[in-house]
Design an enzyme around this catalytic site. Structure first.
Site, mmCIF file in Angstrom:
data_model
loop_
_atom_site.group_PDB
_atom_site.id
_atom_site.type_symbol
_atom_site.label_atom_id
_atom_site.label_comp_id
_atom_site.label_asym_id
_atom_site.label_seq_id
_atom_site.Cartn_x
_atom_site.Cartn_y
_atom_site.Cartn_z
ATOM 1 N N ALA A 65 0.867 -1.179 0.000
ATOM 2 C CA ALA A 65 0.000 0.000 0.000
ATOM 3 C C ALA A 65 0.904 1.229 0.000
ATOM 4 O O ALA A 65 2.048 1.167 0.464
ATOM 5 C CB ALA A 65 -0.876 -0.025 1.243
ATOM 6 N N GLY A 109 0.633 -5.000 0.875
ATOM 7 C CA GLY A 109 -0.558 -5.070 0.029
ATOM 8 C C GLY A 109 -0.277 -5.709 -1.327
ATOM 9 O O GLY A 109 -1.183 -6.259 -1.957
ATOM 10 N N GLU A 112 -0.497 -9.310 -0.714
ATOM 11 C CA GLU A 112 -1.920 -9.608 -0.451
ATOM 12 C C GLU A 112 -2.739 -9.582 -1.738
ATOM 13 O O GLU A 112 -3.642 -10.398 -1.927
ATOM 14 C CB GLU A 112 -2.452 -8.598 0.570
ATOM 15 N N GLU A 132 4.701 -5.010 7.152
ATOM 16 C CA GLU A 132 3.955 -3.917 7.800
ATOM 17 C C GLU A 132 4.397 -3.682 9.236
ATOM 18 O O GLU A 132 4.280 -2.585 9.764
ATOM 19 C CB GLU A 132 2.444 -4.219 7.772
HETATM 20 N N1 CAA Z 1 4.625 3.185 -0.673
HETATM 21 C C1 CAA Z 1 5.033 4.328 -1.240
HETATM 22 N N2 CAA Z 1 6.207 4.444 -1.918
HETATM 23 C C2 CAA Z 1 6.966 3.355 -2.019
HETATM 24 C C3 CAA Z 1 6.607 2.112 -1.454
HETATM 25 C C4 CAA Z 1 5.374 2.047 -0.763
HETATM 26 N N3 CAA Z 1 4.921 0.922 -0.229
HETATM 27 N N4 CAA Z 1 7.579 1.226 -1.707
HETATM 28 C C5 CAA Z 1 8.516 1.857 -2.429
HETATM 29 N N5 CAA Z 1 8.162 3.156 -2.616
HETATM 30 C C6 CAA Z 1 8.887 4.198 -3.328
HETATM 31 C C7 CAA Z 1 10.056 4.713 -2.531
HETATM 32 O O1 CAA Z 1 9.643 5.683 -1.602
HETATM 33 C C8 CAA Z 1 10.943 5.285 -3.609
HETATM 34 O O2 CAA Z 1 10.431 6.524 -4.009
HETATM 35 P P1 CAA Z 1 11.451 7.768 -4.273
HETATM 36 O O3 CAA Z 1 12.321 7.293 -5.424
HETATM 37 O O4 CAA Z 1 10.545 8.894 -4.632
HETATM 38 O O5 CAA Z 1 12.236 7.950 -3.020
HETATM 39 C C9 CAA Z 1 10.716 4.319 -4.775
HETATM 40 O O6 CAA Z 1 9.491 3.652 -4.491
HETATM 41 C C10 CAA Z 1 11.794 3.280 -4.895
HETATM 42 O O7 CAA Z 1 11.935 2.644 -3.639
HETATM 43 P P2 CAA Z 1 13.340 2.470 -2.895
HETATM 44 O O8 CAA Z 1 14.255 3.613 -3.218
HETATM 45 O O9 CAA Z 1 13.033 2.237 -1.443
HETATM 46 O O10 CAA Z 1 13.876 1.158 -3.607
HETATM 47 P P3 CAA Z 1 14.845 0.060 -2.991
HETATM 48 O O11 CAA Z 1 15.211 -0.825 -4.127
HETATM 49 O O12 CAA Z 1 15.952 0.682 -2.231
HETATM 50 O O13 CAA Z 1 13.955 -0.747 -1.928
HETATM 51 C C11 CAA Z 1 11.955 -1.890 -1.164
HETATM 52 C C12 CAA Z 1 12.858 -1.512 -2.377
HETATM 53 C C13 CAA Z 1 12.716 -2.886 -0.274
HETATM 54 C C14 CAA Z 1 10.712 -2.552 -1.758
HETATM 55 C C15 CAA Z 1 11.579 -0.639 -0.368
HETATM 56 O O14 CAA Z 1 11.096 0.338 -1.271
HETATM 57 C C16 CAA Z 1 10.547 -0.860 0.677
HETATM 58 O O15 CAA Z 1 10.853 -1.383 1.745
HETATM 59 N N6 CAA Z 1 9.272 -0.437 0.406
HETATM 60 C C17 CAA Z 1 8.201 -0.515 1.376
HETATM 61 C C18 CAA Z 1 7.694 -1.929 1.533
HETATM 62 C C19 CAA Z 1 6.597 -1.990 2.560
HETATM 63 O O16 CAA Z 1 6.786 -1.665 3.714
HETATM 64 N N7 CAA Z 1 5.381 -2.419 2.152
HETATM 65 C C20 CAA Z 1 4.221 -2.491 3.035
HETATM 66 C C21 CAA Z 1 3.407 -1.234 2.894
HETATM 67 S S1 CAA Z 1 2.104 -1.122 4.086
HETATM 68 C C22 CAA Z 1 0.887 -2.129 3.515
HETATM 69 O O17 CAA Z 1 0.954 -2.702 2.449
HETATM 70 C C23 CAA Z 1 -0.304 -2.253 4.436
HETATM 71 C C24 CAA Z 1 -1.330 -3.251 4.047
HETATM 72 O O18 CAA Z 1 -1.177 -4.458 4.185
HETATM 73 C C25 CAA Z 1 -2.623 -2.789 3.605
#
Ligand code: CAA
Length: 258
Positions: A65, A109, A112, A132
């Site tokens: 998400a 998400g 999921e 999460e």
């Molecule tokens: N939401 C918003 N933006 C996201 C994102 C997310 N879930 N995941 C990645 N991005 C964005 C980053 O902010 C970044 O944007 P900028 O270039 O503008 O800074 C871009 O995508 C590229 O990401 P990274 O620079 O972080 O890329 P990376 O290769 O270094 O890392 C990653 C990749 C390990 C996937 C890392 O991006 C990450 O940990 N993302 C978040 C994963 C996460 O926590 N997901 C769960 C979300 S909560 C949820 O889903 C709740 C639910 O169940 C309903």
């Protein structure tokens, strides 16, 4: 609805829905979710479509998400909007089969969403996770329920409590995905599987999907009865006669969905 975050293409009776926010690793913001649900709804009512594929880009199916969109929301906001409640129901309730074609990250998400589809085919670079916990929340689109059913309590608990990622090999070994293919072949293999499904009698496809899904919702004896009743009902169809006659005549069946 004009789509800005997904690309939709119909080929060989297969509707390909590609999540297309690569700069944000296909993070599921409200606009993308609305577009995805709309595309699935349209495909459901389009007679040309007999199977769907949801895919992302090489680096990410979806990294979860959209955290930026959620970060400032309050409890009242998410309860009032029923965040991720009704918005994804068209996918969960689809009658037509949906394959998740996963490359790269399928996190939160994203994982999921993949599990909400009927089955998952992944590339050898896929990474699944429910991280999460690192954000001070828990899964909210079915992760605690579906991942547990896929991989069992121990592994699911491990994933949800530590936030660690599972690679493609572990995902296949654990029953989360049905097949792993080299990244370069993922699109081609996913499409060929979808075409194969599209060639079957859609009455049987729908019945098989309903019967397998029923196994999650009921006792074994009720599920077996449901399956047998649906199996019996197939004998009212022309496709049953055609399928069995074609076998006996040693030719390919020509199903007419009747
Ligand atoms: N939401 C918003 N933006 C996201 C994102 C997310 N879930 N995941 C990645 N991005 C964005 C980053 O902010 C970044 O944007 P900028 O270039 O503008 O800074 C871009 O995508 C590229 O990401 P990274 O620079 O972080 O890329 P990376 O290769 O270094 O890392 C990653 C990749 C390990 C996937 C890392 O991006 C990450 O940990 N993302 C978040 C994963 C996460 O926590 N997901 C769960 C979300 S909560 C949820 O889903 C709740 C639910 O169940 C309903």
């Amino acid at each position: 609805m004009a789509y800005e975050n997904i690309i939709v293409e119909i080929t060989d009776h297969v509707c390909l829905i590609k999540l297309n926010r690569p700069k944000a690793l296909n993070a599921l913001n409200s606009q993308l979710v609305a577009e995805l649900s709309d595309a699935v709804r349209q495909a459901e009512t389009n007679d040309k479509v007999r199977c769907m594929i949801i895919s992302g880009c090489d680096k990410a199916f979806a990294a979860g998400a959209d955290i930026s969109e959620m970060s400032e929301k309050t409890f009242v906001d998410v309860v009032t909007d029923d965040l991720f409640g009704a918005s994804l129901l068209p996918i969960q309730n689809a009658n037509k089969p949906i394959i998740a074609s996963v490359a790269g990250y399928a996190l939160g998400g994203g994982c999921e969403l993949a599990m909400m589809c009927d089955f998952i085919i992944c590339a050898d670079n896929a990474k699944f996770g429910q991280p999460e916990i690192n954000l001070g929340v828990i899964a909210g689109i079915g992760g605690t329920q579906r991942l547990t059913r896929f991989v069992g309590k121990s592994k699911s608990m491990d994933m949800h409590l530590t936030g660690r990622f599972m690679d493609a090999e572990e995902a296949e070994r654990s029953g989360l995905v049905s097949r792993v293919v080299p990244l370069k072949r993922l699109a081609e293999v996913s499409l060929s599987i979808a075409i194969k499904i599209a060639e079957k009698s859609q009455i049987s496809v729908k019945a098989a999907k309903q019967a397998v899904n029923r196994s999650y919702e009921t006792t074994l004896s009720e599920g077996l009865l449901f399956e047998r009743r649906v199996f019996h009902s197939m004998f009212a169809t022309e496709d049953q006669k055609e399928g069995m006659t074609a076998f006996i005549e040693k030719r390919d069946p020509h199903f007419r969905d009747k």
